[in-house]
Design a protein around this motif. Structure first.
Motif, PDB file in Angstrom:
ATOM      1  N   THR A 126     -21.397 -69.951 -16.782  1.00  0.00           N
ATOM      2  CA  THR A 126     -21.847 -68.691 -17.374  1.00  0.00           C
ATOM      3  C   THR A 126     -21.573 -68.679 -18.868  1.00  0.00           C
ATOM      4  O   THR A 126     -22.427 -68.288 -19.676  1.00  0.00           O
ATOM      5  CB  THR A 126     -21.146 -67.499 -16.704  1.00  0.00           C
ATOM      6  OG1 THR A 126     -21.427 -67.511 -15.307  1.00  0.00           O
ATOM      7  CG2 THR A 126     -21.612 -66.182 -17.296  1.00  0.00           C
ATOM      8  N   TRP A 127     -20.389 -69.097 -19.249  1.00  0.00           N
ATOM      9  CA  TRP A 127     -20.003 -69.181 -20.660  1.00  0.00           C
ATOM     10  C   TRP A 127     -20.951 -70.104 -21.428  1.00  0.00           C
ATOM     11  O   TRP A 127     -21.469 -69.740 -22.487  1.00  0.00           O
ATOM     12  CB  TRP A 127     -18.568 -69.664 -20.737  1.00  0.00           C
ATOM     13  CG  TRP A 127     -18.094 -70.169 -22.065  1.00  0.00           C
ATOM     14  CD1 TRP A 127     -17.982 -71.469 -22.460  1.00  0.00           C
ATOM     15  CD2 TRP A 127     -17.622 -69.388 -23.167  1.00  0.00           C
ATOM     16  NE1 TRP A 127     -17.484 -71.550 -23.731  1.00  0.00           N
ATOM     17  CE2 TRP A 127     -17.249 -70.291 -24.190  1.00  0.00           C
ATOM     18  CE3 TRP A 127     -17.481 -68.022 -23.383  1.00  0.00           C
ATOM     19  CZ2 TRP A 127     -16.742 -69.857 -25.409  1.00  0.00           C
ATOM     20  CZ3 TRP A 127     -16.980 -67.591 -24.618  1.00  0.00           C
ATOM     21  CH2 TRP A 127     -16.618 -68.497 -25.599  1.00  0.00           C
TER      22      TRP A 127
ATOM     23  N   VAL B 187     -13.749 -66.591 -21.240  1.00  0.00           N
ATOM     24  CA  VAL B 187     -14.151 -67.109 -19.928  1.00  0.00           C
ATOM     25  C   VAL B 187     -13.443 -66.321 -18.826  1.00  0.00           C
ATOM     26  O   VAL B 187     -14.034 -66.008 -17.782  1.00  0.00           O
ATOM     27  CB  VAL B 187     -13.833 -68.618 -19.827  1.00  0.00           C
ATOM     28  CG1 VAL B 187     -14.041 -69.114 -18.398  1.00  0.00           C
ATOM     29  CG2 VAL B 187     -14.718 -69.408 -20.784  1.00  0.00           C
ATOM     30  N   TRP B 188     -12.180 -65.999 -19.055  1.00  0.00           N
ATOM     31  CA  TRP B 188     -11.418 -65.240 -18.056  1.00  0.00           C
ATOM     32  C   TRP B 188     -12.073 -63.886 -17.793  1.00  0.00           C
ATOM     33  O   TRP B 188     -12.211 -63.469 -16.636  1.00  0.00           O
ATOM     34  CB  TRP B 188      -9.976 -65.045 -18.533  1.00  0.00           C
ATOM     35  CG  TRP B 188      -9.067 -64.516 -17.468  1.00  0.00           C
ATOM     36  CD1 TRP B 188      -8.263 -65.231 -16.636  1.00  0.00           C
ATOM     37  CD2 TRP B 188      -8.885 -63.127 -17.106  1.00  0.00           C
ATOM     38  NE1 TRP B 188      -7.591 -64.392 -15.783  1.00  0.00           N
ATOM     39  CE2 TRP B 188      -7.950 -63.097 -16.039  1.00  0.00           C
ATOM     40  CE3 TRP B 188      -9.404 -61.934 -17.564  1.00  0.00           C
ATOM     41  CZ2 TRP B 188      -7.534 -61.908 -15.444  1.00  0.00           C
ATOM     42  CZ3 TRP B 188      -9.006 -60.745 -16.963  1.00  0.00           C
ATOM     43  CH2 TRP B 188      -8.075 -60.741 -15.925  1.00  0.00           C
ATOM     44  N   TRP B 189     -12.488 -63.195 -18.844  1.00  0.00           N
ATOM     45  CA  TRP B 189     -13.098 -61.876 -18.663  1.00  0.00           C
ATOM     46  C   TRP B 189     -14.451 -61.972 -17.968  1.00  0.00           C
ATOM     47  O   TRP B 189     -14.831 -61.073 -17.199  1.00  0.00           O
ATOM     48  CB  TRP B 189     -13.228 -61.153 -20.006  1.00  0.00           C
ATOM     49  CG  TRP B 189     -11.934 -60.543 -20.461  1.00  0.00           C
ATOM     50  CD1 TRP B 189     -11.079 -61.036 -21.409  1.00  0.00           C
ATOM     51  CD2 TRP B 189     -11.340 -59.334 -19.978  1.00  0.00           C
ATOM     52  NE1 TRP B 189      -9.996 -60.212 -21.548  1.00  0.00           N
ATOM     53  CE2 TRP B 189     -10.123 -59.150 -20.685  1.00  0.00           C
ATOM     54  CE3 TRP B 189     -11.706 -58.387 -19.036  1.00  0.00           C
ATOM     55  CZ2 TRP B 189      -9.288 -58.059 -20.457  1.00  0.00           C
ATOM     56  CZ3 TRP B 189     -10.872 -57.301 -18.809  1.00  0.00           C
ATOM     57  CH2 TRP B 189      -9.679 -57.140 -19.514  1.00  0.00           C
ATOM     58  N   LEU B 190     -15.210 -63.031 -18.211  1.00  0.00           N
ATOM     59  CA  LEU B 190     -16.456 -63.232 -17.463  1.00  0.00           C
ATOM     60  C   LEU B 190     -16.165 -63.418 -15.978  1.00  0.00           C
ATOM     61  O   LEU B 190     -16.880 -62.882 -15.124  1.00  0.00           O
ATOM     62  CB  LEU B 190     -17.199 -64.456 -18.009  1.00  0.00           C
ATOM     63  CG  LEU B 190     -17.779 -64.333 -19.424  1.00  0.00           C
ATOM     64  CD1 LEU B 190     -18.342 -65.676 -19.884  1.00  0.00           C
ATOM     65  CD2 LEU B 190     -18.847 -63.250 -19.497  1.00  0.00           C
ATOM     66  N   ALA B 191     -15.092 -64.168 -15.673  1.00  0.00           N
ATOM     67  CA  ALA B 191     -14.704 -64.353 -14.273  1.00  0.00           C
ATOM     68  C   ALA B 191     -14.226 -63.040 -13.665  1.00  0.00           C
ATOM     69  O   ALA B 191     -14.513 -62.742 -12.493  1.00  0.00           O
ATOM     70  CB  ALA B 191     -13.611 -65.418 -14.175  1.00  0.00           C
ATOM     71  N   TRP B 192     -13.508 -62.249 -14.453  1.00  0.00           N
ATOM     72  CA  TRP B 192     -12.995 -60.978 -13.938  1.00  0.00           C
ATOM     73  C   TRP B 192     -14.132 -60.024 -13.565  1.00  0.00           C
ATOM     74  O   TRP B 192     -14.050 -59.318 -12.548  1.00  0.00           O
ATOM     75  CB  TRP B 192     -12.072 -60.306 -14.953  1.00  0.00           C
ATOM     76  CG  TRP B 192     -11.748 -58.900 -14.560  1.00  0.00           C
ATOM     77  CD1 TRP B 192     -12.200 -57.754 -15.132  1.00  0.00           C
ATOM     78  CD2 TRP B 192     -10.930 -58.482 -13.455  1.00  0.00           C
ATOM     79  NE1 TRP B 192     -11.721 -56.652 -14.468  1.00  0.00           N
ATOM     80  CE2 TRP B 192     -10.938 -57.073 -13.432  1.00  0.00           C
ATOM     81  CE3 TRP B 192     -10.202 -59.172 -12.491  1.00  0.00           C
ATOM     82  CZ2 TRP B 192     -10.235 -56.348 -12.484  1.00  0.00           C
ATOM     83  CZ3 TRP B 192      -9.502 -58.432 -11.539  1.00  0.00           C
ATOM     84  CH2 TRP B 192      -9.521 -57.040 -11.546  1.00  0.00           C
ATOM     85  N   ALA B 193     -15.196 -59.972 -14.379  1.00  0.00           N
ATOM     86  CA  ALA B 193     -16.311 -59.066 -14.079  1.00  0.00           C
ATOM     87  C   ALA B 193     -16.891 -59.370 -12.705  1.00  0.00           C
ATOM     88  O   ALA B 193     -17.140 -58.451 -11.907  1.00  0.00           O
ATOM     89  CB  ALA B 193     -17.392 -59.183 -15.157  1.00  0.00           C
ATOM     90  N   HIS B 194     -17.099 -60.640 -12.410  1.00  0.00           N
ATOM     91  CA  HIS B 194     -17.635 -61.007 -11.096  1.00  0.00           C
ATOM     92  C   HIS B 194     -16.644 -60.663  -9.998  1.00  0.00           C
ATOM     93  O   HIS B 194     -17.009 -60.089  -8.964  1.00  0.00           O
ATOM     94  CB  HIS B 194     -17.960 -62.501 -11.063  1.00  0.00           C
ATOM     95  CG  HIS B 194     -18.117 -63.039  -9.666  1.00  0.00           C
ATOM     96  ND1 HIS B 194     -17.170 -63.834  -9.060  1.00  0.00           N
ATOM     97  CD2 HIS B 194     -19.099 -62.856  -8.747  1.00  0.00           C
ATOM     98  CE1 HIS B 194     -17.567 -64.123  -7.838  1.00  0.00           C
ATOM     99  NE2 HIS B 194     -18.730 -63.554  -7.621  1.00  0.00           N
TER     100      HIS B 194
ATOM    101  N   ALA C  92     -20.685 -56.069 -20.379  1.00  0.00           N
ATOM    102  CA  ALA C  92     -22.104 -56.035 -20.020  1.00  0.00           C
ATOM    103  C   ALA C  92     -22.615 -57.416 -19.629  1.00  0.00           C
ATOM    104  O   ALA C  92     -23.358 -57.561 -18.655  1.00  0.00           O
ATOM    105  CB  ALA C  92     -22.930 -55.481 -21.185  1.00  0.00           C
ATOM    106  N   LEU C  93     -22.226 -58.443 -20.374  1.00  0.00           N
ATOM    107  CA  LEU C  93     -22.673 -59.796 -20.066  1.00  0.00           C
ATOM    108  C   LEU C  93     -22.027 -60.308 -18.785  1.00  0.00           C
ATOM    109  O   LEU C  93     -22.672 -60.993 -17.982  1.00  0.00           O
ATOM    110  CB  LEU C  93     -22.348 -60.740 -21.231  1.00  0.00           C
ATOM    111  CG  LEU C  93     -22.988 -60.378 -22.576  1.00  0.00           C
ATOM    112  CD1 LEU C  93     -22.613 -61.393 -23.641  1.00  0.00           C
ATOM    113  CD2 LEU C  93     -24.503 -60.292 -22.439  1.00  0.00           C
TER     114      LEU C  93
ATOM    115  N   THR D  89     -22.418 -68.284  -8.405  1.00  0.00           N
ATOM    116  CA  THR D  89     -23.055 -69.520  -7.941  1.00  0.00           C
ATOM    117  C   THR D  89     -22.466 -70.763  -8.584  1.00  0.00           C
ATOM    118  O   THR D  89     -22.216 -71.769  -7.903  1.00  0.00           O
ATOM    119  CB  THR D  89     -24.565 -69.468  -8.229  1.00  0.00           C
ATOM    120  OG1 THR D  89     -25.115 -68.279  -7.642  1.00  0.00           O
ATOM    121  CG2 THR D  89     -25.269 -70.689  -7.651  1.00  0.00           C
ATOM    122  N   PHE D  90     -22.210 -70.688  -9.886  1.00  0.00           N
ATOM    123  CA  PHE D  90     -21.825 -71.892 -10.624  1.00  0.00           C
ATOM    124  C   PHE D  90     -20.438 -71.824 -11.254  1.00  0.00           C
ATOM    125  O   PHE D  90     -19.920 -72.841 -11.715  1.00  0.00           O
ATOM    126  CB  PHE D  90     -22.848 -72.180 -11.725  1.00  0.00           C
ATOM    127  CG  PHE D  90     -24.247 -72.354 -11.218  1.00  0.00           C
ATOM    128  CD1 PHE D  90     -24.624 -73.521 -10.574  1.00  0.00           C
ATOM    129  CD2 PHE D  90     -25.191 -71.356 -11.391  1.00  0.00           C
ATOM    130  CE1 PHE D  90     -25.921 -73.692 -10.108  1.00  0.00           C
ATOM    131  CE2 PHE D  90     -26.492 -71.509 -10.935  1.00  0.00           C
ATOM    132  CZ  PHE D  90     -26.857 -72.678 -10.278  1.00  0.00           C
TER     133      PHE D  90
END
Length: 653
Positions: free
Chosen positions: A136-137, A81-88, A119-120, A130-131
């Motif tokens: 996203t996860w 989840v942290w890495w998804l947040a970092w990409a944004h 990539a994701l 947005t959310f």
């Protein structure tokens, strides 16, 4: 059930030498809309059914919200989840995407060592904006099943003309035990819509050679690049299995298939160019960038412990609905590491029977051999039977000792058991359907009787898939972010400020006693990583949980050791309530007040936050108060702002 081939095709050649002619090129009927446009509604029906099945597996729609995290919320899921947040955050703030020091400050982490889901994260950055990253996860884990199944379904349309057969193959792949196991919290392993496409493109290049070679090769290179940015391990294993499959095809066809073939040369060159363009910089950054990989993150010795068992594919455990107390007890004693390899006896038997009956169809025989090979590879380097080491070496021992493949995990090759097995079953179901509905005497059947027989052929899929039916919906957990980070007090932390937090984010293992043993602590030690991710990634965090290089060959999941080390030790011991002999010795010999001041000055810490977790947060509060003065209480947390100003005042006094 014997295979039939169109006149003049190469299907008369037995075994692996067959070059399969797809249904729509073999002169057979294919569902098309008026005007020659392929009907789209069967694909929509398949996709809709996959969406419904994914919804049933994950349960209530409410679990998609930002307050609930799919999975048990352990450290691995928190890190993803942290890495998804970092990409944004990196995209919107102009930071480099491949390296970050916003955790494990000031040393940082390299994306290539950490399964960063690059990539994701980039593709779904608008959803994160947005959310939030938790939504996203949750969305991506559901899409992992849906898109993997749908991708396999579409790929199977190259080998089957009956949509239900393709749907069945997609179901067996996208909702396999492997997929359902990893959809519980390992997105980089569960999101696998690209391996079927990689193997299809290899098939088109090596076997059929009818698509435009440059375009086909370029697409293969780009797909490989995208897969690397989702999971480098899945890419490596996909390439390995693809090379083996190509070798098995080319070996009996070496006289008729020349590597000098202009088509192969053009497609191969195109693949290399597109692959170099899409993979060149990310791979170079992984192995030569800051905090680059010197080898696989985990050692082969550690990975070797995560092997399957010869009984693993056949004994259902607590994850399957159709099991018994005796089988669950057997599974819990010896087969827990084999959870993602379970396929059930019906599917195993179905693959064997179909391969035998359709052995003259090269694609069936080849996929049957590859499915068997992937089962063998999933067993690991040494054969275990019911938990007992037989000391019989297996082929995976070669991969475990090669520099390029020694970081692969054996049990994850079960992905390809289901991939190749799905191809076999889909072709077998279509063949059975053809015999029932279009065979001799079928013209005497009424339309309703034909529909009944068509439905009966799908009972094969039900029979082989039923043992894999999950016992329950995917688990979910409260996100549990600290109230402080949603309060107005948190705005006093400016973007880019360095934060020292308790619990000190680290690998989730804590000492269990004087024997140097350790226990796994589920998530609280990394609560601050969750808080950082869901609150907008505004501050840099000392400590973290991610793979980094060490002085040796392999990596470590622990944060970089900062000086003085007594600060991290104080935080860790206060959280766990247990100290190893080495930790006790270090704390006893340290001046903690002086060490804290030195630490805060050296790393430019702007704020200290103590969340009331663990055994002794009061110990940390007392030591920090001694070093820089009294804190404030904000939304349940104990906080020191303006640490550098406080530090200067404390030193002067």
């Amino acid at each position: 059930m014997t295979a039939t081939a169109p006149p003049g095709s190469s299907a008369d050649v037995p075994g692996l030498a067959e070059e399969v002619t797809p249904a729509h090129e073999a002169g057979v009927r294919v569902d098309r809309a008026d005007g020659g446009v392929r009907r789209w509604w069967p694909a929509v029906v398949c996709l809709s059914l996959y969406i419904v099945l994914a919804g049933l597996d994950f349960g209530s729609v409410q679990s998609l919200g930002s307050g609930t995290m799919t999975g048990p919320r352990n450290a691995d899921q928190i890190a993803q989840v942290w890495w998804l947040a970092w990409a944004h955050f990196a995209l919107t703030h102009g930071h480099g995407l491949f390296f970050t020091d916003w955790q494990n400050y000031p040393v940082g982490l390299n994306f290539g060592m950490n399964g960063s889901l690059f990539a994701l994260g980039v593709l779904f950055a608008p959803v994160t904006a947005t959310f939030g990253p938790v939504v996203t996860w949750n969305v991506l884990l559901r899409l992992a099943l849906i898109l993997s199944a749908f991708s396999m379904c579409l790929v199977l349309r190259r080998f089957t003309r009956w949509w239900p057969a393709a749907f069945a193959g997609g179901l067996l792949y996208g909702f396999s035990t492997y997929a359902l196991f990893n959809a519980g919290g390992y997105l980089f392993l569960a999101f696998v819509p690209l391996p079927p496409l990689i193997l299809l493109l290899l098939y088109e290049i090596v076997v059929r050679r009818t698509w435009r070679p440059i375009a086909t090769g370029a697409l293969l290179g780009l797909v490989c690049g995208a897969q690397y940015l989702i999971s480098s391990e899945i890419l490596a294993s996909s390439i390995l299995m693809g090379v083996i499959a190509c070798g098995l095809y080319l070996l009996p066809n070496r006289k008729s298939v020349s590597l000098r073939n202009p088509y192969l040369k053009a497609a191969s060159l195109s693949t290399l160019i597109a692959g170099a363009l899409s993979l060149g910089f990310p791979v170079a950054f992984t192995f030569f960038g800051p905090q680059h990989a010197k080898g696989p993150p985990n050692s082969p010795a550690n990975l070797a412990q995560l092997h399957s068992d010869l009984l693993g594919p056949f004994v259902p455990g607590s994850l399957q609905r159709l099991s018994t107390p005796h089988l669950r007890a057997l599974w819990s004693q010896h087969l827990t590491n084999a959870s993602m390899t379970y396929m059930g006896i019906p599917l195993f038997v179905a693959i064997i029977v179909i391969v035998y009956l359709l052995r003259r169809r090269g694609i069936v025989l080849l996929c049957g051999v590859m499915a068997a090979l992937s089962i063998v590879l999933s067993l690991g380097s040494v054969l275990y039977v019911n938990g007992h080491d037989t000391h019989v070496p297996l082929p995976f021992v070669v991969l475990a000792n090669l520099p390029i493949t020694q970081g692969l995990l054996a049990t994850r090759f079960s992905l390809f058991t289901f991939l190749f097995g799905a191809v076999v079953v889909a072709i077998g179901v279509e063949e059975l359907h053809g015999k029932l509905v279009e065979g001799r005497g079928a013209e005497r059947l009424s339309p309703r009787q034909r529909q009944f027989l068509a439905a009966a052929s799908l009972l094969v899929v039900v029979a082989v898939a039923l043992p894999m039916l999950p016992a329950r919906t995917q688990s979910r957990s409260p996100v549990g972010e600290s109230a402080f980070f949603s309060s107005t007090a948190a705005t006093r932390i400016r973007t880019g400020d360095v934060v020292l937090a308790y619990p000190y984010p680290t690998a989730p293992f804590i000492p269990a006693g004087p024997d140097h043993s350790s226990v796994y602590t589920f998530a609280p030690v990394n609560n601050l990583l969750v808080d950082q991710a869901v609150s907008g990634m505004n501050f840099k965090l000392v400590g973290g949980y991610g793979w980094r290089p060490t002085k040796g060959t392999f990596g470590s999941p622990k944060p970089s050791r900062l000086s003085p080390p007594s600060v991290e030790t104080l935080f860790d011991v206060a959280f766990s309530g247990v100290a190893s002999p080495g930790q006790l010795k270090l704390l006893a010999s340290s001046n903690l007040t002086a060490d804290l001041r030195s630490f805060l000055h050296r790393y430019g810490v702007a704020a200290i936050i103590v969340v009331p977790l663990g055994h002794h947060p009061a110990v940390v509060i007392a030591q920090v108060t001694e070093a820089i003065g009294s804190p404030s209480r904000e939304a349940g947390a104990t906080v020191w702002f303006d640490v550098q100003h406080r530090l200067a005042t404390a030193i002067r006094s």
